[in-house]
Design a protein around this motif. Sequence first.
Motif, mmCIF file in Angstrom:
data_model
loop_
_atom_site.group_PDB
_atom_site.id
_atom_site.type_symbol
_atom_site.label_atom_id
_atom_site.label_comp_id
_atom_site.label_asym_id
_atom_site.label_seq_id
_atom_site.Cartn_x
_atom_site.Cartn_y
_atom_site.Cartn_z
ATOM 1 N N CYS A 125 0.838 -1.206 0.000
ATOM 2 C CA CYS A 125 0.000 0.000 0.000
ATOM 3 C C CYS A 125 0.870 1.252 0.000
ATOM 4 C CB CYS A 125 -0.923 0.017 1.227
ATOM 5 S SG CYS A 125 -0.057 0.126 2.794
ATOM 6 N N VAL A 126 0.222 2.378 -0.269
ATOM 7 C CA VAL A 126 0.864 3.683 -0.105
ATOM 8 C C VAL A 126 0.461 4.163 1.281
ATOM 9 C CG1 VAL A 126 0.806 6.096 -0.872
ATOM 10 C CG2 VAL A 126 0.990 4.253 -2.549
ATOM 11 N N ILE A 127 1.427 4.720 2.013
ATOM 12 C CA ILE A 127 1.140 5.131 3.390
ATOM 13 C C ILE A 127 1.546 6.595 3.607
ATOM 14 C CG2 ILE A 127 3.384 4.343 4.330
ATOM 15 C CD1 ILE A 127 1.813 3.329 6.808
ATOM 16 N N GLY A 128 0.795 7.281 4.451
ATOM 17 C CA GLY A 128 1.147 8.651 4.836
ATOM 18 C C GLY A 128 0.998 8.760 6.346
ATOM 19 N N ILE A 129 1.970 9.394 6.996
ATOM 20 C CA ILE A 129 1.910 9.548 8.457
ATOM 21 C C ILE A 129 2.218 10.992 8.813
ATOM 22 C CG2 ILE A 129 2.876 8.784 10.666
ATOM 23 C CD1 ILE A 129 3.684 6.156 9.263
ATOM 24 N N MET A 130 1.328 11.610 9.559
ATOM 25 C CA MET A 130 1.547 12.994 9.980
ATOM 26 C C MET A 130 2.200 13.006 11.366
ATOM 27 S SD MET A 130 -1.998 14.670 8.571
ATOM 28 C CE MET A 130 -1.373 16.316 8.201
ATOM 29 N N ASP A 131 3.030 14.024 11.602
ATOM 30 C CA ASP A 131 3.761 14.097 12.862
ATOM 31 C C ASP A 131 3.455 15.424 13.558
ATOM 32 O OD1 ASP A 131 5.782 14.293 14.876
ATOM 33 O OD2 ASP A 131 7.029 12.888 13.744
ATOM 34 N N SER A 132 2.764 15.347 14.699
ATOM 35 C CA SER A 132 2.297 16.566 15.373
ATOM 36 C C SER A 132 3.446 17.402 15.957
ATOM 37 C CB SER A 132 1.292 16.216 16.475
ATOM 38 O OG SER A 132 1.904 15.380 17.425
ATOM 39 N N ARG A 133 4.660 16.851 16.015
ATOM 40 C CA ARG A 133 5.787 17.633 16.538
ATOM 41 C C ARG A 133 6.158 18.767 15.580
ATOM 42 N NH1 ARG A 133 10.532 13.748 16.811
ATOM 43 N NH2 ARG A 133 9.618 13.226 14.819
ATOM 44 N N PHE A 134 5.793 18.601 14.297
ATOM 45 C CA PHE A 134 6.166 19.591 13.290
ATOM 46 C C PHE A 134 5.003 20.566 13.081
ATOM 47 C CE2 PHE A 134 7.570 21.512 9.462
ATOM 48 C CZ PHE A 134 8.911 21.226 9.298
ATOM 49 N N MET A 135 5.036 21.692 13.768
ATOM 50 C CA MET A 135 4.000 22.735 13.681
ATOM 51 C C MET A 135 2.595 22.154 13.826
ATOM 52 S SD MET A 135 5.369 25.452 10.902
ATOM 53 C CE MET A 135 4.352 26.759 11.497
ATOM 54 N N MET A 136 2.455 21.253 14.795
ATOM 55 C CA MET A 136 1.169 20.599 15.072
ATOM 56 C C MET A 136 0.614 19.946 13.798
ATOM 57 S SD MET A 136 -0.125 20.013 17.822
ATOM 58 C CE MET A 136 -1.189 18.615 17.630
ATOM 59 N N ALA A 137 1.538 19.486 12.952
ATOM 60 C CA ALA A 137 1.174 18.824 11.685
ATOM 61 C C ALA A 137 0.152 19.633 10.895
ATOM 62 C CB ALA A 137 0.664 17.402 11.942
ATOM 63 N N SER A 138 0.309 20.940 10.924
ATOM 64 C CA SER A 138 -0.625 21.769 10.143
ATOM 65 C C SER A 138 -0.370 21.564 8.652
ATOM 66 C CB SER A 138 -0.468 23.242 10.523
ATOM 67 O OG SER A 138 0.876 23.642 10.406
ATOM 68 N N MET A 139 -1.434 21.770 7.861
ATOM 69 C CA MET A 139 -1.343 21.486 6.414
ATOM 70 C C MET A 139 -0.990 22.749 5.633
ATOM 71 S SD MET A 139 -3.904 19.599 3.751
ATOM 72 C CE MET A 139 -5.380 20.495 4.158
ATOM 73 N N GLY A 140 0.241 22.791 5.158
ATOM 74 C CA GLY A 140 0.658 23.857 4.260
ATOM 75 C C GLY A 140 0.808 23.291 2.859
ATOM 76 N N SER A 141 1.519 24.018 2.007
ATOM 77 C CA SER A 141 1.639 23.619 0.602
ATOM 78 C C SER A 141 2.345 22.271 0.436
ATOM 79 C CB SER A 141 2.387 24.698 -0.182
ATOM 80 O OG SER A 141 3.581 25.029 0.492
ATOM 81 N N VAL A 142 3.362 22.007 1.252
ATOM 82 C CA VAL A 142 4.111 20.757 1.081
ATOM 83 C C VAL A 142 3.306 19.553 1.582
ATOM 84 C CG1 VAL A 142 6.156 19.486 1.859
ATOM 85 C CG2 VAL A 142 6.381 21.803 0.993
ATOM 86 N N VAL A 143 2.634 19.713 2.725
ATOM 87 C CA VAL A 143 1.790 18.609 3.226
ATOM 88 C C VAL A 143 0.734 18.273 2.171
ATOM 89 C CG1 VAL A 143 0.080 17.950 4.983
ATOM 90 C CG2 VAL A 143 2.192 19.075 5.674
#
Length: 290
Positions: A125-143
Amino acid sequence: MIQDLFQKVRNRAIPLSPAALDVKPDIPENLLYKCPRCQTVIFMEDFALNNKVCDKCGYHARLSVPERLNITVDEGSFVEYDAAMQSGNPIQFDDYTDKLRRLKKVTGLNEAIVTGECTIRGQRCVIGIMDSRFMMASMGSVVGEKITRAFECAAEKKLPVVLFTASGGARMQEGMVSLMQMAKTAGAVALHSKKGLLYITVLTDPTTGGVTASFASLGDVIIAEPKVLVGFAGRRVIEGTIRQRLPDDFQSAEFLMEHGFVDMIEDRSHMRKTLSRLLRLHSQGKEAAQ
Ligand SMILES: [Zn+2]
């Protein structure tokens, strides 16, 4: 005579001088963990061995990307996508560039999400994992871009997607550019879905704002870890707007499951097994249909 004995004990109880009180016990840092929910003190080693779940009350602490990968994917199977992609400062927000630089150093990550390809108990499968340590895992252009590319790649390779979400919402430091990511990621999910491919969302603590309002709520199967916070606006904002008191368990995984927004609540220790089972069931269904 008995009185003498008590006297001796009393004499020993000499009050400590202020200087003596300043002496800290010789306990190595990070040896103990205090559960924020039930206040139980646990040895850090035991806590880590239990995948950072409190064995007294079941509290699921937040995990970093390496920790999540470690307990989810088959050893050596993970191949990262777009590892070098990094955010610019599209609206020239003060201190944003410095903040990103600091966080990259502290977390060892280039952004708040890591995407890639892996197997989970043999299921590709393709997997994605967000990490809250990085700016509360906020969604910017790269995310947003990394998620979009992950779905496009999965659609091309005919692979299912598993996404572990955790986010404070859209990244205010990128203004409108961050809000655009909601429509962009939702479009990528739709492209993947039109090919009849499976998308599983795993909601972890906390999943809020623009992430809840886009790709986190679009999974074919939505799983949540127990008692995690999932919502759009904060409790106080909603209470202030509708002028009503909200239920105590409002925006918890259990409340959302009761109201049909979540399909399943799964303990961290069973997550890998559950994901692989869902992936296998879906691939079997597809084989039968062909
Ligand atoms: Zn606890």
